[in-house]
Design an enzyme around this catalytic site. Sequence first.
Site, PDB file in Angstrom:
ATOM      1  N   ASP A  52       0.845  -1.193   0.000  1.00  0.00           N
ATOM      2  CA  ASP A  52       0.000   0.000   0.000  1.00  0.00           C
ATOM      3  C   ASP A  52       0.887   1.253   0.000  1.00  0.00           C
ATOM      4  OD1 ASP A  52      -3.221   0.524   0.999  1.00  0.00           O
ATOM      5  OD2 ASP A  52      -1.821   2.195   1.112  1.00  0.00           O
ATOM      6  N   ASN A 102     -13.077  -3.340   2.536  1.00  0.00           N
ATOM      7  CA  ASN A 102     -14.139  -2.349   2.678  1.00  0.00           C
ATOM      8  C   ASN A 102     -15.090  -2.450   1.485  1.00  0.00           C
ATOM      9  OD1 ASN A 102     -12.929  -1.222   5.020  1.00  0.00           O
ATOM     10  ND2 ASN A 102     -11.512  -0.067   3.745  1.00  0.00           N
ATOM     11  N   GLY A 140     -15.549   3.106   3.876  1.00  0.00           N
ATOM     12  CA  GLY A 140     -14.200   3.619   3.661  1.00  0.00           C
ATOM     13  C   GLY A 140     -13.556   3.173   2.363  1.00  0.00           C
ATOM     14  N   GLN A 141     -14.328   2.538   1.465  1.00  0.00           N
ATOM     15  CA  GLN A 141     -13.730   2.134   0.183  1.00  0.00           C
ATOM     16  C   GLN A 141     -13.493   3.376  -0.679  1.00  0.00           C
ATOM     17  OE1 GLN A 141     -15.928  -0.801  -2.125  1.00  0.00           O
ATOM     18  NE2 GLN A 141     -14.222  -1.100  -3.555  1.00  0.00           N
ATOM     19  N   HIS A 188     -10.169  -5.122  -3.148  1.00  0.00           N
ATOM     20  CA  HIS A 188      -8.815  -5.364  -2.650  1.00  0.00           C
ATOM     21  C   HIS A 188      -8.910  -5.795  -1.198  1.00  0.00           C
ATOM     22  CE1 HIS A 188      -9.934  -1.105  -2.428  1.00  0.00           C
ATOM     23  NE2 HIS A 188      -9.326  -1.076  -1.257  1.00  0.00           N
ATOM     24  N   LEU A 189      -8.098  -6.780  -0.882  1.00  0.00           N
ATOM     25  CA  LEU A 189      -8.018  -7.277   0.488  1.00  0.00           C
ATOM     26  C   LEU A 189      -6.813  -6.625   1.145  1.00  0.00           C
ATOM     27  CD1 LEU A 189      -9.242  -9.411   2.452  1.00  0.00           C
ATOM     28  CD2 LEU A 189      -7.500 -11.012   1.594  1.00  0.00           C
ATOM     29  N   HIS A 190      -7.078  -5.788   2.171  1.00  0.00           N
ATOM     30  CA  HIS A 190      -5.977  -5.217   2.948  1.00  0.00           C
ATOM     31  C   HIS A 190      -5.391  -6.316   3.832  1.00  0.00           C
ATOM     32  CE1 HIS A 190      -6.937  -0.827   2.397  1.00  0.00           C
ATOM     33  NE2 HIS A 190      -8.151  -1.305   2.181  1.00  0.00           N
TER      34      HIS A 190
HETATM   35  P1  5GP Z   1      -9.783   1.491   0.434  1.00  0.00           P
HETATM   36  O1  5GP Z   1      -9.875   2.806   1.165  1.00  0.00           O
HETATM   37  O2  5GP Z   1     -10.460   1.568  -0.922  1.00  0.00           O
HETATM   38  O3  5GP Z   1     -10.218   0.305   1.225  1.00  0.00           O
HETATM   39  O4  5GP Z   1      -8.244   1.253   0.184  1.00  0.00           O
HETATM   40  C1  5GP Z   1      -7.550   1.803  -0.876  1.00  0.00           C
HETATM   41  C2  5GP Z   1      -6.084   1.685  -0.546  1.00  0.00           C
HETATM   42  O5  5GP Z   1      -5.337   1.840  -1.741  1.00  0.00           O
HETATM   43  C3  5GP Z   1      -5.595   2.759   0.427  1.00  0.00           C
HETATM   44  O6  5GP Z   1      -5.025   2.127   1.571  1.00  0.00           O
HETATM   45  C4  5GP Z   1      -4.573   3.541  -0.383  1.00  0.00           C
HETATM   46  O7  5GP Z   1      -3.471   3.955   0.391  1.00  0.00           O
HETATM   47  C5  5GP Z   1      -4.176   2.566  -1.467  1.00  0.00           C
HETATM   48  N1  5GP Z   1      -3.794   3.172  -2.732  1.00  0.00           N
HETATM   49  C6  5GP Z   1      -4.474   4.125  -3.415  1.00  0.00           C
HETATM   50  N2  5GP Z   1      -3.852   4.428  -4.565  1.00  0.00           N
HETATM   51  C7  5GP Z   1      -2.734   3.648  -4.603  1.00  0.00           C
HETATM   52  C8  5GP Z   1      -1.679   3.503  -5.555  1.00  0.00           C
HETATM   53  O8  5GP Z   1      -1.633   4.154  -6.605  1.00  0.00           O
HETATM   54  N3  5GP Z   1      -0.707   2.595  -5.270  1.00  0.00           N
HETATM   55  C9  5GP Z   1      -0.715   1.850  -4.126  1.00  0.00           C
HETATM   56  N4  5GP Z   1       0.285   1.007  -3.939  1.00  0.00           N
HETATM   57  N5  5GP Z   1      -1.703   1.952  -3.206  1.00  0.00           N
HETATM   58  C10 5GP Z   1      -2.692   2.844  -3.443  1.00  0.00           C
END
Ligand code: 5GP
Length: 114
Positions: free
Chosen positions: A30, A87, A93-94, A100-102
């Site tokens: 991330d 999310n 919070g998405q 994507h799986l954190h």
């Molecule tokens: P969400 O908030 O949708 O659950 O998570 C999105 C995640 O993607 C966030 O933790 C954010 O830091 C990460 N992210 C967003 N854009 C990029 C990117 O261009 N490259 C990488 N490696 N991570 C990203």
Amino acid sequence: MTDCIFCKIAAGEIPAEKLLENDDVVVFRDLNPQAPTHLLAIPRRHIATINDLQEQDAALFGKLFLAAKEVAALEGIADTGYRTVMNCGEGAGQTVFHIHLHILGGRAMGWPPG
Ligand code: 5GP
Ligand code: ZN
């Protein structure tokens, strides 16, 4: 999808630090880590949210978790513990609408999550 940042990462059109890649799944670090280890496991194929999952995606979803298990071992967090989070929707919070799986580890995790 042409304007999806995670499709572009999967295709290698945008750089990312990738830890695992196979025909179905990519795992990368991330950009804005919320823990010492913060990885994202994505399917190569674009699926916007959990709400868009179809019956035929069941095996693919299993592969996301198998990839999570593999990279957790690589990162040395398999035994100390890690959190997996997906999310679904803005309210949860998405921010990137390609599922994507954190995978978060390397520090103590609170519960309940915020
Ligand atoms: P969400 O908030 O949708 O659950 O998570 C999105 C995640 O993607 C966030 O933790 C954010 O830091 C990460 N992210 C967003 N854009 C990029 C990117 O261009 N490259 C990488 N490696 N991570 C990203
Ligand atoms: Zn996508």
